[in-house]
Design a protein around this motif. Sequence first.
Motif, PDB file in Angstrom:
ATOM      1  N   GLY A 122      -1.102  -6.281  -8.590  1.00  0.00           N
ATOM      2  CA  GLY A 122      -1.439  -5.998  -9.977  1.00  0.00           C
ATOM      3  C   GLY A 122      -1.339  -4.542 -10.374  1.00  0.00           C
ATOM      4  N   THR A 123      -1.147  -3.646  -9.410  1.00  0.00           N
ATOM      5  CA  THR A 123      -0.941  -2.228  -9.715  1.00  0.00           C
ATOM      6  C   THR A 123       0.297  -2.072 -10.585  1.00  0.00           C
ATOM      7  OG1 THR A 123      -1.953  -1.507  -7.644  1.00  0.00           O
ATOM      8  CG2 THR A 123      -0.487   0.053  -8.721  1.00  0.00           C
ATOM      9  N   THR A 124       0.225  -1.226 -11.602  1.00  0.00           N
ATOM     10  CA  THR A 124       1.368  -0.967 -12.467  1.00  0.00           C
ATOM     11  C   THR A 124       1.712   0.515 -12.464  1.00  0.00           C
ATOM     12  OG1 THR A 124      -0.079  -0.787 -14.410  1.00  0.00           O
ATOM     13  CG2 THR A 124       0.948  -2.937 -13.985  1.00  0.00           C
ATOM     14  N   LEU A 125       2.983   0.800 -12.655  1.00  0.00           N
ATOM     15  CA  LEU A 125       3.453   2.184 -12.727  1.00  0.00           C
ATOM     16  C   LEU A 125       4.700   2.232 -13.590  1.00  0.00           C
ATOM     17  CD1 LEU A 125       6.144   2.555 -10.605  1.00  0.00           C
ATOM     18  CD2 LEU A 125       4.320   2.039  -8.995  1.00  0.00           C
ATOM     19  N   ARG A 126       5.062   3.418 -14.003  1.00  0.00           N
ATOM     20  CA  ARG A 126       6.301   3.639 -14.745  1.00  0.00           C
ATOM     21  C   ARG A 126       7.335   4.210 -13.779  1.00  0.00           C
ATOM     22  NH1 ARG A 126       6.964   1.284 -19.174  1.00  0.00           N
ATOM     23  NH2 ARG A 126       4.941   2.047 -19.863  1.00  0.00           N
TER      24      ARG A 126
ATOM     25  N   SER B 268       0.846  -1.183   0.000  1.00  0.00           N
ATOM     26  CA  SER B 268       0.000   0.000   0.000  1.00  0.00           C
ATOM     27  C   SER B 268       0.882   1.233   0.000  1.00  0.00           C
ATOM     28  CB  SER B 268      -0.914   0.008   1.226  1.00  0.00           C
ATOM     29  OG  SER B 268      -0.133  -0.032   2.409  1.00  0.00           O
ATOM     30  N   SER B 269       2.188   0.991   0.055  1.00  0.00           N
ATOM     31  CA  SER B 269       3.148   2.080  -0.062  1.00  0.00           C
ATOM     32  C   SER B 269       4.403   1.549  -0.720  1.00  0.00           C
ATOM     33  CB  SER B 269       3.472   2.685   1.308  1.00  0.00           C
ATOM     34  OG  SER B 269       4.206   1.775   2.089  1.00  0.00           O
ATOM     35  N   LEU B 270       5.195   2.456  -1.259  1.00  0.00           N
ATOM     36  CA  LEU B 270       6.465   2.109  -1.884  1.00  0.00           C
ATOM     37  C   LEU B 270       7.572   2.925  -1.241  1.00  0.00           C
ATOM     38  CD1 LEU B 270       5.723   2.034  -5.730  1.00  0.00           C
ATOM     39  CD2 LEU B 270       6.433   0.098  -4.316  1.00  0.00           C
TER      40      LEU B 270
ATOM     41  N   GLN C 162       2.802   6.682  -0.393  1.00  0.00           N
ATOM     42  CA  GLN C 162       1.555   5.934  -0.196  1.00  0.00           C
ATOM     43  C   GLN C 162       0.829   5.786  -1.535  1.00  0.00           C
ATOM     44  OE1 GLN C 162       2.510   5.150   3.316  1.00  0.00           O
ATOM     45  NE2 GLN C 162       0.339   4.699   2.963  1.00  0.00           N
ATOM     46  N   ILE C 163       0.223   4.635  -1.730  1.00  0.00           N
ATOM     47  CA  ILE C 163      -0.510   4.357  -2.963  1.00  0.00           C
ATOM     48  C   ILE C 163      -1.988   4.162  -2.616  1.00  0.00           C
ATOM     49  CG2 ILE C 163      -0.768   2.845  -4.956  1.00  0.00           C
ATOM     50  CD1 ILE C 163       2.122   1.959  -4.487  1.00  0.00           C
ATOM     51  N   ARG C 164      -2.818   5.000  -3.195  1.00  0.00           N
ATOM     52  CA  ARG C 164      -4.257   4.867  -2.967  1.00  0.00           C
ATOM     53  C   ARG C 164      -4.808   3.783  -3.868  1.00  0.00           C
ATOM     54  NH1 ARG C 164      -8.833   6.825  -5.191  1.00  0.00           N
ATOM     55  NH2 ARG C 164      -7.713   8.148  -6.665  1.00  0.00           N
TER      56      ARG C 164
ATOM     57  N   ALA D  75      -5.405  11.612 -10.376  1.00  0.00           N
ATOM     58  CA  ALA D  75      -6.409  11.661  -9.288  1.00  0.00           C
ATOM     59  C   ALA D  75      -5.886  11.201  -7.935  1.00  0.00           C
ATOM     60  CB  ALA D  75      -7.621  10.819  -9.684  1.00  0.00           C
ATOM     61  N   GLY D  76      -4.765  11.771  -7.520  1.00  0.00           N
ATOM     62  CA  GLY D  76      -4.292  11.520  -6.169  1.00  0.00           C
ATOM     63  C   GLY D  76      -3.858  10.099  -5.886  1.00  0.00           C
ATOM     64  N   LYS D  77      -3.296   9.422  -6.869  1.00  0.00           N
ATOM     65  CA  LYS D  77      -2.867   8.030  -6.679  1.00  0.00           C
ATOM     66  C   LYS D  77      -1.754   7.930  -5.635  1.00  0.00           C
ATOM     67  CE  LYS D  77      -2.721   3.638  -8.158  1.00  0.00           C
ATOM     68  NZ  LYS D  77      -3.867   2.718  -8.036  1.00  0.00           N
TER      69      LYS D  77
END
Length: 249
Positions: free
Chosen positions: A131-135, A10-12, A246-248, A219-221
């Motif tokens: 499963g959340t993805t990001l660059r 839920s956080s990185l 933090q990751i929403r 949107a505040g991810k």
Amino acid sequence: MNPSVAPAASSLRVMSYNIHHGNPPSKPELIDLEAIVNTIRKQTPDLVALQEVDVHTERSGAFNQAEEIARRLNMHYFFGKAIDHQGGEYGVALLSKYPLSETVVHRLPSKAETKGEPRVLATAKVTLPDGTTLRFGSTHLDAQRDSVNRELQIREIVRIASGEPLPFLLAGDFNATPGTGVIHLLDQAFTRTCQNCAPTIPVLKPTKAIDFIAYRHPAGKFSVASHRVIPETYASDHLPVVAQIQIRK
């Protein structure tokens, strides 16, 4: 390599570190990669952006520093070459606890008449356990006194990021301080994890903040839980930066 499976985040924990090709400034002839590895390990990051990384160079030895650091930390890695150097390669790298895909090295522009050292942005898609993805990207901008190349380079990074549908985490050595045109351009497109940023160079009695972590998201991810400059003064000529993001869901 079989990096350990980490729990859903839920956080990185994100780190940026200019490693000075593993050469402690106090020992000009020594490559002490274990000091870099230990510095990173103590911070238990999920993602690390490295700068000044050697691969098979005369000064550092016949091995890939990005690969070796990743192996010792049990992380995935991607190296992005900026230049050929001393019989090998030199550039930036990404380390990740989580799988990396869609890896790209973006060449960054500079004015030919400045004869600036070629610079790059290395990026990868990161897939988290839920499963959340990001660059994720690592960069190292031009170091010349005149900011003309840095401004061209940050404009190109912003252009690349503006076409990216995924949340984007960017980290690196920008060779520019808050209040400059370069960081103003960065701040127009990204949110830095610090505003009153503690200095990162020189490592002894630091006076300038030039190493940053920043994000761009829908949107505040993302939000910043903490930001720290780590007071490790032996391993490199830069202090590493660590942010908890933090990751929403």
